[in-house]
Design a protein around this motif. Structure first.
Motif, mmCIF file in Angstrom:
data_model
loop_
_atom_site.group_PDB
_atom_site.id
_atom_site.type_symbol
_atom_site.label_atom_id
_atom_site.label_comp_id
_atom_site.label_asym_id
_atom_site.label_seq_id
_atom_site.Cartn_x
_atom_site.Cartn_y
_atom_site.Cartn_z
ATOM 1 N N THR A 148 8.577 16.142 -69.201
ATOM 2 C CA THR A 148 7.293 16.565 -68.647
ATOM 3 C C THR A 148 7.404 16.370 -67.143
ATOM 4 O OG1 THR A 148 6.097 15.931 -70.639
ATOM 5 C CG2 THR A 148 4.797 16.181 -68.617
ATOM 6 N N SER B 44 6.036 11.472 -60.433
ATOM 7 C CA SER B 44 5.758 12.209 -59.202
ATOM 8 C C SER B 44 6.122 11.330 -58.023
ATOM 9 C CB SER B 44 4.260 12.548 -59.155
ATOM 10 O OG SER B 44 3.965 13.239 -57.974
ATOM 11 N N PRO C 37 6.161 16.572 -63.004
ATOM 12 C CA PRO C 37 4.983 16.069 -62.284
ATOM 13 C C PRO C 37 3.795 17.025 -62.270
ATOM 14 C CG PRO C 37 6.951 15.496 -61.068
ATOM 15 C CD PRO C 37 7.391 16.400 -62.203
ATOM 16 N N ASP C 38 4.062 18.337 -62.368
ATOM 17 C CA ASP C 38 2.952 19.301 -62.373
ATOM 18 C C ASP C 38 2.340 19.500 -63.760
ATOM 19 O OD1 ASP C 38 4.786 20.899 -63.761
ATOM 20 O OD2 ASP C 38 4.888 22.452 -62.218
ATOM 21 N N GLY C 39 2.860 18.753 -64.763
ATOM 22 C CA GLY C 39 2.331 18.845 -66.121
ATOM 23 C C GLY C 39 3.064 19.820 -67.016
ATOM 24 N N SER C 40 3.912 20.650 -66.443
ATOM 25 C CA SER C 40 4.696 21.587 -67.256
ATOM 26 C C SER C 40 5.819 20.831 -67.962
ATOM 27 C CB SER C 40 5.275 22.713 -66.392
ATOM 28 O OG SER C 40 6.209 22.194 -65.464
ATOM 29 N N THR D 125 8.821 11.576 -69.178
ATOM 30 C CA THR D 125 8.035 12.113 -68.071
ATOM 31 C C THR D 125 8.744 11.794 -66.771
ATOM 32 O OG1 THR D 125 5.979 11.864 -69.296
ATOM 33 C CG2 THR D 125 5.790 12.046 -66.895
ATOM 34 N N ASP E 157 13.401 16.609 -59.508
ATOM 35 C CA ASP E 157 13.216 15.185 -59.199
ATOM 36 C C ASP E 157 14.106 14.242 -59.995
ATOM 37 O OD1 ASP E 157 11.299 15.791 -57.225
ATOM 38 O OD2 ASP E 157 9.720 15.871 -58.737
#
Length: 104
Positions: A6, A103, A8-11, A100, A34
């Motif tokens: 997952t 961010s 940082p933008d939620g995608s 995840t 990232d």
């Protein structure tokens, strides 16, 4: 076997990961944003920090001493779910794992 990141933008991005390949190696090969893996997985950079999905925490193994020290130097504050993805090797028990990417 599959792993899902997952972002940082939620995608999300899901990829096939062969047995024995680290989630960091798989992330780099699949251009997961990232996740740098700057040290190549030798526990000297913490640029592959992820948060392991709650359902998978008991299956990824314990944090070892060197990983624990490196987690203290991540760009994002560590949590109980923090792991270096270079230390998580894909196995049948981890098929479907979710992590995840923090961010930064």
């Amino acid at each position: 076997m599959k792993a899902t990141w997952t972002l940082p933008d939620g995608s999300t991005k899901t990829a096939d990961v062969a047995e024995g390949v680290s989630l960091m190696e798989a992330a780099v090969a699949n251009n997961i944003p990232d996740i740098e893996g700057a040290c190549g997985g030798c526990l000297s950079c913490a640029t592959c920090h992820v948060f392991v999905g709650e359902a998978w925490l008991g299956k990824v193994g314990e944090v070892e001493v060197f990983e624990d020290a490196m987690l203290d130097s991540t760009d994002v504050e560590r949590t109980d779910a923090s792991r270096l993805s270079c230390q998580i090797k894909m196995s049948a028990a981890l098929d479907g794992i979710t992590v995840t990417v923090p961010s930064v």
